[in-house]
Design an enzyme around this catalytic site. Structure first.
Site, PDB file in Angstrom:
ATOM      1  N   ASP A   1      -3.447  -2.429  -5.029  1.00 45.72           N
ATOM      2  CA  ASP A   1      -2.650  -1.212  -5.219  1.00 45.72           C
ATOM      3  C   ASP A   1      -2.347  -0.538  -3.886  1.00 45.72           C
ATOM      4  O   ASP A   1      -1.260   0.009  -3.690  1.00 45.72           O
ATOM      5  CB  ASP A   1      -3.388  -0.233  -6.133  1.00 45.72           C
TER       6      ASP A   1
ATOM      7  N   GLY B   1      -3.638 -12.741   3.405  1.00 43.82           N
ATOM      8  CA  GLY B   1      -2.438 -11.959   3.668  1.00 43.82           C
ATOM      9  C   GLY B   1      -1.433 -12.033   2.544  1.00 43.82           C
ATOM     10  O   GLY B   1      -1.765 -11.838   1.368  1.00 43.82           O
TER      11      GLY B   1
ATOM     12  N   ALA C   1      -1.487   5.555 -10.478  1.00 46.65           N
ATOM     13  CA  ALA C   1      -2.088   6.608  -9.657  1.00 46.65           C
ATOM     14  C   ALA C   1      -2.526   6.067  -8.308  1.00 46.65           C
ATOM     15  O   ALA C   1      -2.295   6.700  -7.265  1.00 46.65           O
ATOM     16  CB  ALA C   1      -3.270   7.221 -10.403  1.00 46.65           C
TER      17      ALA C   1
ATOM     18  N   THR D   1     -11.934  -3.106  -5.075  1.00 49.48           N
ATOM     19  CA  THR D   1     -11.193  -2.363  -6.096  1.00 49.48           C
ATOM     20  C   THR D   1     -10.029  -1.609  -5.467  1.00 49.48           C
ATOM     21  O   THR D   1     -10.207  -0.868  -4.505  1.00 49.48           O
ATOM     22  CB  THR D   1     -12.117  -1.347  -6.802  1.00 49.48           C
TER      23      THR D   1
ATOM     24  N   ASP E   1     -15.764  -2.782  -0.979  1.00 51.83           N
ATOM     25  CA  ASP E   1     -15.255  -2.761  -2.351  1.00 51.83           C
ATOM     26  C   ASP E   1     -13.816  -3.252  -2.358  1.00 51.83           C
ATOM     27  O   ASP E   1     -12.974  -2.726  -1.630  1.00 51.83           O
ATOM     28  CB  ASP E   1     -15.325  -1.327  -2.892  1.00 51.83           C
TER      29      ASP E   1
END
Length: 291
Positions: free
Chosen positions: A243, A215, A38, A239, A237
């Site tokens: 992704d 990087g 997602a 998190t 953050d």
């Protein structure tokens, strides 16, 4: 198109990450869309790509709410499959105020679904790029990769977490892993990203090894090239930063850009994402990222 995990994240913010056996009081509790699949689908959409997601959720009201939130974020969820009698995946994210975190995942429906081959083929053949990760069962991930390779569709394999997909890994173009995951794949204590990329290049079509704040490196023929990350002082953050990198990478590859150019965009996106709390629902517009 992304094929991968869908979770509901439960995120708490603490002053300091707890040690073993320690109880700490959180500053806040938030819920948001998560799961690597997602997150990457949303990142691709935030980079301006036409983004579709295939995955598995539960068949309850909370699961339907996850799909509604993904639609608001610009993701086509018509291919998501509801699994009866199983809750959607979930994750507990404990975030320190410094931006560091740890995450515990309950797979739920992500580990219980099945992809009919004919429907999978129909979806893949229409895609410019297919993105997979390591959060679905390895047999499902391997089937997706092999099917994409057989049909001639480029497949971005983010093998996080590392899981065994056998010979299917040969189709990865690129294989995207961080330094720890690369070392696990190679069963080595080597920590140098360039050397890890060189070794992985023998197994796949191309490689991207992400280096966090340093990087990423990527392979181009016999060369391994470095793309530095911009300095970020206001980290909120981390998190979902990886992704964001993968989703934006795939979005630019789908436009026909070179791997090197796509990695440049992806590294900037990953750096930009850490300035915001949460994963998918906290991502900025990556089409406008300037650092």
């Amino acid at each position: 198109m992304t094929i991968g995990s869908i979770n509901l994240d439960h995120q708490v913010c603490v002053d300091i990450l707890p040690r073993r056996g320690e109880t700490v009081i959180s500053r806040s509790l938030n819920q948001g869309v998560g799961g690597k699949g997602a997150n990457q689908a949303v990142a691709a959409a935030r980079a301006g790509a036409r983004s579709a997601l295939i995955g598995f959720i539960g068949d309850d009201a909370q699961s339907r709410g996850i799909l509604e939130r993904l639609q608001v974020l610009g993701v086509d969820v018509s291919g998501v499959i509801a699994v009866a009698g199983v809750p959607s995946g979930s994750a507990l994210v404990v975030r320190e105020v410094s931006g560091e975190n740890f995450i515990v995942v309950n797979s739920g429906a992500n580990a219980a679904g099945d992809l009919p081959l004919s429907e999978l083929e129909n979806a893949i053949v229409r895609a410019e790029v297919v993105v997979v990760q390591g959060e679905l069962p390895p047999e499902v991930t391997g089937l997706v990769i092999d099917t994409a390779g057989r049909l001639g569709t480029r497949v971005v394999v983010n093998l996080a977490p590392v899981t065994s997909i056998g010979g299917a890994i040969r189709w990865a173009d690129p294989l995207v892993v961080n330094e720890v995951e690369a070392a696990q794949l190679l069963d080595t204590v080597e920590t140098d990203g360039v050397e890890l990329a060189k070794q992985l290049r023998e197994r796949v079509r191309s490689v991207v090894v992400t280096l966090g704040a340093r990087g990423a490196v990527y392979t181009e023929g016999a060369d391994v090239l470095h793309v530095p990350a911009p300095r970020v002082d206001d980290i909120v953050d981390t998190t979902g930063a990886g992704d964001a990198t993968v989703g934006v990478l795939a979005a630019h590859l789908a436009r026909g850009e070179s791997l090197g150019r796509a990695v440049e965009h992806a590294v900037r996106a990953g750096s930009a994402s850490v300035r915001f709390a949460g994963a998918a629902e906290g991502y900025p517009s990556f089409a406008e990222v300037v650092l």
